[in-house]
Design an enzyme around this catalytic site. Structure first.
Site, PDB file in Angstrom:
ATOM      1  N   ASN A 190       0.884  -1.167   0.000  1.00  6.14           N
ATOM      2  CA  ASN A 190       0.000   0.000   0.000  1.00  6.14           C
ATOM      3  C   ASN A 190       0.921   1.214   0.000  1.00  6.14           C
ATOM      4  O   ASN A 190       1.525   1.534   1.021  1.00  6.14           O
ATOM      5  CB  ASN A 190      -0.893  -0.008   1.250  1.00  6.14           C
ATOM      6  CG  ASN A 190      -1.674   1.296   1.395  1.00  6.14           C
ATOM      7  OD1 ASN A 190      -1.728   2.116   0.466  1.00  6.14           O
ATOM      8  ND2 ASN A 190      -2.293   1.495   2.558  1.00  6.14           N
ATOM      9  N   LYS A 220       0.159   4.291  -0.246  1.00  7.80           N
ATOM     10  CA  LYS A 220      -0.405   5.521   0.359  1.00  7.80           C
ATOM     11  C   LYS A 220      -0.121   6.706  -0.569  1.00  7.80           C
ATOM     12  O   LYS A 220      -0.127   6.534  -1.780  1.00  7.80           O
ATOM     13  CB  LYS A 220       0.143   5.703   1.769  1.00  7.80           C
ATOM     14  CG  LYS A 220       0.010   4.420   2.595  1.00  7.80           C
ATOM     15  CD  LYS A 220       0.259   4.585   4.048  1.00  7.80           C
ATOM     16  CE  LYS A 220       0.036   3.251   4.749  1.00  7.80           C
ATOM     17  NZ  LYS A 220       0.173   3.323   6.186  1.00  7.80           N
ATOM     18  N   HIS A 239      -9.368   1.521   4.809  1.00  7.80           N
ATOM     19  CA  HIS A 239      -8.098   1.695   5.535  1.00  7.80           C
ATOM     20  C   HIS A 239      -8.317   2.669   6.697  1.00  7.80           C
ATOM     21  O   HIS A 239      -9.088   3.622   6.580  1.00  7.80           O
ATOM     22  CB  HIS A 239      -7.021   2.229   4.581  1.00  7.80           C
ATOM     23  CG  HIS A 239      -5.650   2.139   5.180  1.00  7.80           C
ATOM     24  ND1 HIS A 239      -5.193   3.054   6.097  1.00  7.80           N
ATOM     25  CD2 HIS A 239      -4.666   1.219   5.030  1.00  7.80           C
ATOM     26  CE1 HIS A 239      -3.973   2.695   6.477  1.00  7.80           C
ATOM     27  NE2 HIS A 239      -3.632   1.591   5.840  1.00  7.80           N
ATOM     28  N   GLU A 292      -6.627   4.999   7.765  1.00  6.41           N
ATOM     29  CA  GLU A 292      -6.327   6.403   7.446  1.00  6.41           C
ATOM     30  C   GLU A 292      -7.510   7.057   6.742  1.00  6.41           C
ATOM     31  O   GLU A 292      -7.724   8.261   6.877  1.00  6.41           O
ATOM     32  CB  GLU A 292      -5.044   6.476   6.592  1.00  6.41           C
ATOM     33  CG  GLU A 292      -3.814   6.155   7.437  1.00  6.41           C
ATOM     34  CD  GLU A 292      -2.625   5.621   6.647  1.00  6.41           C
ATOM     35  OE1 GLU A 292      -2.629   5.706   5.403  1.00  6.41           O
ATOM     36  OE2 GLU A 292      -1.688   5.110   7.300  1.00  6.41           O
ATOM     37  N   GLU A 294      -5.201  -4.611  10.500  1.00  2.00           N
ATOM     38  CA  GLU A 294      -4.168  -3.596  10.692  1.00  2.00           C
ATOM     39  C   GLU A 294      -4.418  -2.833  12.001  1.00  2.00           C
ATOM     40  O   GLU A 294      -5.229  -1.906  12.029  1.00  2.00           O
ATOM     41  CB  GLU A 294      -4.196  -2.596   9.533  1.00  2.00           C
ATOM     42  CG  GLU A 294      -3.950  -3.217   8.183  1.00  2.00           C
ATOM     43  CD  GLU A 294      -3.342  -2.228   7.208  1.00  2.00           C
ATOM     44  OE1 GLU A 294      -2.302  -2.558   6.630  1.00  2.00           O
ATOM     45  OE2 GLU A 294      -3.887  -1.120   7.045  1.00  2.00           O
ATOM     46  N   GLY A 333       2.791   2.494  10.605  1.00  7.58           N
ATOM     47  CA  GLY A 333       3.749   3.584  10.428  1.00  7.58           C
ATOM     48  C   GLY A 333       4.492   3.952  11.702  1.00  7.58           C
ATOM     49  O   GLY A 333       5.161   4.980  11.766  1.00  7.58           O
ATOM     50  N   SER A 386       3.619  -1.955  10.146  1.00 10.98           N
ATOM     51  CA  SER A 386       5.071  -2.057  10.313  1.00 10.98           C
ATOM     52  C   SER A 386       5.614  -3.447   9.976  1.00 10.98           C
ATOM     53  O   SER A 386       6.586  -3.906  10.578  1.00 10.98           O
ATOM     54  CB  SER A 386       5.494  -1.626  11.727  1.00 10.98           C
ATOM     55  OG  SER A 386       5.157  -0.268  11.943  1.00 10.98           O
TER      56      SER A 386
HETATM   57  P1  13P Z   1       3.260   0.506   7.484  1.00 11.81           P
HETATM   58  O1  13P Z   1       3.732  -0.809   6.914  1.00 11.81           O
HETATM   59  O2  13P Z   1       4.005   1.673   6.933  1.00 11.81           O
HETATM   60  O3  13P Z   1       3.161   0.479   8.967  1.00 11.81           O
HETATM   61  O4  13P Z   1       1.739   0.690   6.945  1.00 11.81           O
HETATM   62  C1  13P Z   1       0.847  -0.342   7.095  1.00 11.81           C
HETATM   63  C2  13P Z   1      -0.387  -0.004   6.356  1.00 11.81           C
HETATM   64  O5  13P Z   1      -1.122   0.882   6.734  1.00 11.81           O
HETATM   65  C3  13P Z   1      -0.680  -0.776   5.137  1.00 11.81           C
HETATM   66  O6  13P Z   1      -1.978  -0.524   4.688  1.00 11.81           O
END
Ligand code: 13P
Length: 258
Positions: A13, A15, A99, A101, A170, A176, A216
């Site tokens: 992903n 982002k 997601h 976010e 997640e 992150g 992560s």
């Molecule tokens: P990270 O791997 O950067 O923690 O992000 C995970 C994520 O949100 C994947 O959708």
């Protein structure tokens, strides 16, 4: 992982990272490093403007390209939005839905459910994301919360369609932050998610649904996470921006299982 009953999927992903030119560069580098022989399903979910470059670069490969969001409507006056059938026409195979976010930007469980349905209608594979906050975990609300997110995300989705859905667990506190859930913590939740699906759709379907872990995940911890029986792959943010790291994670997904 359990390759006998379900697919192993390693999905990036991106982002809001990389331009179309950087996408082309990345994909060419990744292609030159891709493991030879048989490997798990691999996908990159990229920003909408990068989809054409990604699809073009990966045309002759088994790597699937996906989007990071879609609108629940098929067409109409929704300035700035993108419908699922547009993503299909652009060459996408997957779309991330719900997601954390995006939920933090106001997406509700009802929106998420409508997007899952729109994706399936367009024959895209939705990657439905669920996960708890640190506060919910500490208050012991995690299991009920995630069960509610799964039930509402899948509301109205029939047995014929559920097999096409991929779930991603997640935990928000792991995204992150560099703080990965331990393999045991991640396995506990993924197993519970499968139990919820079993109660909704029966054992045969629950066994066939791929459940990914995200938060992560990287080339160092992937092996142990993917060794868990109910973790069928990863949804990877930061590490998916680096070709060599993705390749390492794919190798970890190819480890022997019972
Ligand atoms: P990270 O791997 O950067 O923690 O992000 C995970 C994520 O949100 C994947 O959708």
């Amino acid at each position: 992982m359990n390759r006998k009953y379900r697919k192993t999927i390693i999905a990036g992903n991106w982002k809001m990272n990389k331009t179309p030119s950087q996408t082309k560069e990345f994909m060419n580098e990744f292609k030159s490093m891709m493991p030879k022989g048989r490997w798990c399903d691999v996908a990159f979910c990229v920003p909408a403007v990068c989809i054409p470059a990604a699809v073009r670069a990966m045309r002759e490969t088994r790597v699937g390209i996906g989007a990071e969001n879609c609108n629940a409507n098929a067409s109409g006056a929704y300035t700035g939005e993108i419908a699922a059938n547009m993503l299909v026409d652009a060459g996408c195979k997957y779309v991330i839905v719900g997601h954390s976010e995006r939920r933090a930007m106001g997406e509700t469980d009802m929106d998420v459910n409508a997007k899952v349905k729109a994706a399936l209608q367009a024959e895209l594979i939705p990657i439905l994301c669920v996960g708890e906050s640190l506060e919910q975990r500490e208050l012991g609300l995690m299991e009920d919360w995630i069960s509610m997110q799964i039930k509402s995300g899948l509301n109205g989705i029939g047995e014929d369609k559920i097999r096409k859905v991929v779930i991603a667990y997640e935990p928000i506190w792991a995204i992150g932050t560099g703080k990965t859930a331990t393999p045991d913590q991640a396995e506990d939740v993924c197993r519970n998610i499968r139990t919820v699906i079993r109660k909704l759709y029966g054992a045969k379907i629950a066994r066939a649904v791929s459940i990914l872990y995200g938060g992560s995940m990287n080339e160092k911890n992937a092996h142990d996470l993917l060794a868990q029986p109910d973790i069928d792959g990863g949804l990877i943010g930061g590490a998916s921006l680096v070709p060599a790291k993705m390749v390492e994670i794919i190798h970890a997904a190819n480890q022997p299982t019972d």
